[in-house]
Design a protein around this motif. Structure first.
Motif, mmCIF file in Angstrom:
data_model
loop_
_atom_site.group_PDB
_atom_site.id
_atom_site.type_symbol
_atom_site.label_atom_id
_atom_site.label_comp_id
_atom_site.label_asym_id
_atom_site.label_seq_id
_atom_site.Cartn_x
_atom_site.Cartn_y
_atom_site.Cartn_z
ATOM 1 N N ARG A 110 -56.193 -25.279 31.792
ATOM 2 C CA ARG A 110 -55.343 -26.456 31.564
ATOM 3 C C ARG A 110 -54.113 -26.428 32.471
ATOM 4 O O ARG A 110 -53.692 -27.466 32.993
ATOM 5 N N LEU A 111 -53.555 -25.260 32.663
ATOM 6 C CA LEU A 111 -52.373 -25.155 33.518
ATOM 7 C C LEU A 111 -52.718 -25.305 34.991
ATOM 8 O O LEU A 111 -51.924 -25.843 35.768
ATOM 9 N N GLU A 112 -53.881 -24.830 35.388
ATOM 10 C CA GLU A 112 -54.301 -25.030 36.782
ATOM 11 C C GLU A 112 -54.508 -26.506 37.086
ATOM 12 O O GLU A 112 -54.272 -26.957 38.204
ATOM 13 N N ASP A 113 -54.941 -27.278 36.076
ATOM 14 C CA ASP A 113 -55.078 -28.723 36.268
ATOM 15 C C ASP A 113 -53.720 -29.384 36.485
ATOM 16 O O ASP A 113 -53.591 -30.321 37.283
ATOM 17 N N ARG A 114 -52.727 -28.902 35.778
ATOM 18 C CA ARG A 114 -51.396 -29.512 35.834
ATOM 19 C C ARG A 114 -50.538 -28.945 36.961
ATOM 20 O O ARG A 114 -49.829 -29.689 37.642
ATOM 21 N N CYS A 115 -50.597 -27.625 37.117
ATOM 22 C CA CYS A 115 -49.701 -26.940 38.067
ATOM 23 C C CYS A 115 -50.492 -25.868 38.807
ATOM 24 O O CYS A 115 -50.385 -24.671 38.493
ATOM 25 N N PRO A 116 -51.307 -26.234 39.758
ATOM 26 C CA PRO A 116 -52.179 -25.267 40.435
ATOM 27 C C PRO A 116 -51.415 -24.093 41.046
ATOM 28 O O PRO A 116 -50.372 -24.274 41.683
ATOM 29 N N GLY A 117 -51.940 -22.878 40.803
ATOM 30 C CA GLY A 117 -51.394 -21.681 41.433
ATOM 31 C C GLY A 117 -49.964 -21.369 41.080
ATOM 32 O O GLY A 117 -49.257 -20.747 41.872
ATOM 33 N N THR A 118 -49.525 -21.745 39.872
ATOM 34 C CA THR A 118 -48.108 -21.609 39.514
ATOM 35 C C THR A 118 -47.840 -20.613 38.391
ATOM 36 O O THR A 118 -46.960 -19.755 38.511
ATOM 37 N N VAL A 119 -48.587 -20.713 37.303
ATOM 38 C CA VAL A 119 -48.319 -19.891 36.114
ATOM 39 C C VAL A 119 -49.230 -18.674 36.115
ATOM 40 O O VAL A 119 -50.457 -18.800 36.178
ATOM 41 N N SER A 120 -48.640 -17.508 36.031
ATOM 42 C CA SER A 120 -49.418 -16.269 36.099
ATOM 43 C C SER A 120 -50.199 -16.014 34.815
ATOM 44 O O SER A 120 -49.809 -16.449 33.727
#
Length: 326
Positions: A107-117
């Motif tokens: 879900r986070l890659e959809d919103r903020c690719p390559g950002t949240v570890s």
């Protein structure tokens, strides 16, 4: 293997004050991915609503990550043909919650690719899991980077064994920069979760040269455990039976764990020994008598543990798939 140094953090009246050299901070993703924490919280809430037991799985997953190579998400990496990863080491038998981290990451890659570890997702998830089953909620520093190494042969020497005595447990935590009191406090996390036969069968058969069965184990509990784990069974079978670590309130984050210790109904050697050993009994009884104090100490200990050996700044990387070194 990188140093297990700490990013020291203090908690004063539930406010976090960072005094570290590391680049962890509150609201780390406020600009780059504002929904990061809320997405993880939503994903965890969905999972716990379906299966309350997954809360304990996520908390254990975080602990097992931090104590081996630091809080770098390496426990999430899958084994390959050339490498047996941490998750497949025997001390990590029964680890669960990987799919929750996968879902949050997707879900986070959809919103903020390559950002949240992955390391931060797991840390947030552990916090959210505790709060979903009645435990405290606390602020979590963000900014961890993901590790790229995960080796099964590094697990045994770093994780405290369920067979440990107080001295061994204390040394295991001290090596990570934590105290005996914090060890007893974090052991209270066993108020939720389960144990498989492999973790406690030592207490039932051939316990010592002088006792077949652990004398510190309540006889009625021993009979129940023997019925679940008959002598000679395959205790490494993933389908082997399990039992709640805190039979009094297995899916509620309370101080019932410490009551189980006083009743000699705790499942693991490493838990019951905290009451049996006079050096740690007073601390157990304090937490049994005052749940609010234990909760406060638990939050402090969790914040501190979540900074063990972290990668930050330009160290490590942000894995786009938590299961793969990508």
């Amino acid at each position: 293997m990188k140093s297990m140094s700490f990013c020291f953090v203090v908690v004063v009246f539930l406010a976090l004050a960072e005094i570290s050299r590391c680049e962890l901070r509150l609201g780390f993703y406020a600009d780059s991915c504002p929904e990061a924490e809320s997405v993880v919280q939503f994903t965890v809430a969905q999972a716990v609503a379906t299966n309350p037991g997954i809360a304990a799985g996520l908390l254990r997953l975080h602990f097992h990550d931090c104590f081996v190579r630091g809080c770098d998400g390496s426990v999430l990496i899958d084994s390959t043909g050339n490498n047996k990863a941490e998750k497949d080491a025997i001390p990590n038998f029964g680890l669960r919650g990987f799919e929750v981290i996968d879902n949050a990451k997707a879900r986070l890659e959809d919103r903020c690719p390559g950002t949240v570890s992955c390391a931060d997702i797991l840390t947030y998830a552990a916090r959210d899991a505790v709060s979903q089953v009645g435990g405290p909620r606390w602020d979590v520093l963000g900014g961890r980077r993901d590790g790229t190494v995960s080796r099964a042969d590094q697990v045994g020497a770093n994780l405290p064994s369920p067979l440990f005595n107080v001295d061994q447990l204390t040394k295991s935590f001290v090596r990570k920069g934590m105290t005996q009191e914090e060890m007893i406090t974090l052991s209270g996390a066993h108020t939720i979760g389960i144990a498989h036969c492999l973790s406690f069968v030592n207490r039932l058969y051939n316990f010592s040269t002088t006792s077949v069965q652990d004398p510190d184990l309540d006889p009625n509990m021993a009979r129940l455990l023997k019925s679940l784990c008959p002598k000679g069974s395959d205790f490494l079978d993933p389908k082997s039976k399990s039992i709640a670590l805190d039979p009094l309130s297995p899916n509620l984050f309370d101080n019932g764990y410490y009551t189980s210790l006083s009743l000699r109904r705790s499942i693991l050697t490493s838990d019951q020994i905290l009451f049996a050993d006079l050096d740690t009994r007073d601390s157990v009884e304090d937490k049994q008598a005052n749940e609010a104090v234990w909760r406060f100490k638990f939050v402090n200990a969790m914040v501190k543990m979540s900074t063990i050996g972290v990668l930050s700044g330009n160290q490590g990387r942000i894995r786009t798939n938590c299961r793969v070194v990508s």
